[in-house]
Structures are given as C-alpha cells and as structure tokens.
Write a protein that holds these residues in place. Sequence first.
Motif, PDB file in Angstrom:
ATOM      1  N   ARG A   1      18.873  24.279  37.590  1.00 16.74           N
ATOM      2  CA  ARG A   1      20.037  24.834  38.287  1.00 16.74           C
ATOM      3  C   ARG A   1      20.014  24.331  39.720  1.00 16.74           C
ATOM      4  O   ARG A   1      19.099  24.646  40.478  1.00 16.74           O
TER       5      ARG A   1
ATOM      6  N   SER B   1      30.205  27.333  47.069  1.00 13.82           N
ATOM      7  CA  SER B   1      29.151  26.571  46.399  1.00 13.82           C
ATOM      8  C   SER B   1      29.622  25.947  45.096  1.00 13.82           C
ATOM      9  O   SER B   1      30.512  26.471  44.425  1.00 13.82           O
TER      10      SER B   1
ATOM     11  N   GLN C   1      22.309  23.876  43.320  1.00 12.80           N
ATOM     12  CA  GLN C   1      23.463  24.458  44.011  1.00 12.80           C
ATOM     13  C   GLN C   1      23.697  23.746  45.334  1.00 12.80           C
ATOM     14  O   GLN C   1      22.784  23.601  46.154  1.00 12.80           O
TER      15      GLN C   1
ATOM     16  N   ILE D   1      27.688  24.809  41.575  1.00 18.20           N
ATOM     17  CA  ILE D   1      26.437  25.007  40.842  1.00 18.20           C
ATOM     18  C   ILE D   1      26.463  24.125  39.605  1.00 18.20           C
ATOM     19  O   ILE D   1      27.419  24.165  38.830  1.00 18.20           O
TER      20      ILE D   1
ATOM     21  N   THR E   1      26.089  23.894  48.789  1.00 19.20           N
ATOM     22  CA  THR E   1      26.866  24.856  49.558  1.00 19.20           C
ATOM     23  C   THR E   1      27.426  24.173  50.804  1.00 19.20           C
ATOM     24  O   THR E   1      26.735  23.386  51.460  1.00 19.20           O
TER      25      THR E   1
END
Length: 245
Positions: free
Chosen positions: A204, A189, A206, A191, A208
């Motif tokens: 935040r 990932s 993320q 971030i 992946t």
Amino acid sequence: MSRSRLALAVASAALLVSATAACGDAGGLRGAGPTPTAVSPARLWPQLPPASSPAWDLDEADTETIKGVTVPGDDIRAVDPTAIVRAEIAASPGDYDGDKAPYRDTARGMADCAEHGTGGTGAAASRCPVLQPYYRDLTGDGRPDLTLGFRLLPGDLTAVRVYTVDRHRLLRVMSWEDAVSAVELAGRSVIIRSPSDLAGYEYRLQWTWDAEQKAMLLTHDEMLRSDGRGPVPGKPAPSPSASGR
C-alpha cells in the motif's frame, strides 16, 4: 477538581455500585490482564554518520509540464486524456516506439481510443489502453485535478498519473507504474495497492499533496495483510525498479 465535578463523580460511582448489585456481574468492570511494559526505541549504531543522499530514486517531488497539450480556459476537464497519453508516448519513444520497445502495444492500442477518453464501443474500446479519467480537487485550490491511468502493454503494469493546471499549463504532479490491484482517492491523497510475492499480503503506497513542494509526495509505504488485519512491521523498502523507470 471543583466541588461540582467531585459531587458528580461520587454520584456516578454510587449509581454504578447500585446497578452492579442489582444486576450481578452483567456489565461489570473486568480486568484486561497485565499490561505489557512500555519499551522505548533503542537506537542502533549511533556512531554511523548520517546519510547524505537517498539510496534509491523514488522521484520525490517529481513534476513535469506536459508539452504540446493546452488547457482551454484553464479547465482540466476540457483536456483530452488520450492527448495526454499520446504526449507522454511521444516524449519517450524508447519506451513505446519499435518492435523491441517494452510498451510497444500501448502505442499501437492508442489507435483504438475514442476522442476524450476511453469512449467508443465494442472491441476497439476494449483495446484502448487509457482508463476512465477521474476528476477531484487534490491540490486544495478549489478546482478539479485529473487522475489518469493507462495500461503499459504488453504486460500487467499500469501507469498512474495526477495532473493539475499551473499558470495555464498542464502540470504532472505524480507519476508511478506498477502492477496495480486498486487505486483510491482519499482527501488530498492517491493510494495504490499492489500485489506482493507473499501470498495473503499486498503493498500500500500513498501519495499526498504537499503545497510547499507543489507535488504529490510518497508519504506512506507499507505492507498489509490483504485480509485487512493491518500493517506488517519491518516491510522492506520497494525495489528501485518498481516504478518502471
């Protein structure tokens, strides 16, 4: 419960009682108070028809082959990061070329970039918009991938990209632009933390790696307290202009 487990439980209980009697209340079990009643989710407006398309384009599974950039020996470390940024600038002249282009100073600053990244010394190096490249296997194929950032000037936006090698080509598998507070790599990932208009909070996001889509997907999008106290329920979705596209 088997007899052996029952005997062990009885012996453990007796030992606990004995220890409590010897030590008074120290270390004894205490109630935590009443437990809140669990409430199941309540579905609202069940008569609404399911949505057939996303409200905003967040570039899910967005990939692109970088034209004009070769990968010697399929080794991504052999690719000049500044050549990648120059290729992106060339592919989007409306964003970089001309006095009225929003990121005109990024194109101008490329003249101060040393070959193979942000090398160089002195004032010229500080004017280069390309940030230090990072190499880590994010796709799980055992080979390093490239996480690259560059500043979008003038302004305070940062472009974050992830590249991999696919069939001898340089393939961009993640792309995002935002006001960036921090970028982290964790497992498969990427971030990105960005400031919020609310004091004491941050976003935040993320991405992946998804092997089926062969791209990095936006898997988490949340607002957090910047003091680390956890997520804030009910954070609104990001603006469709947050990616700068």
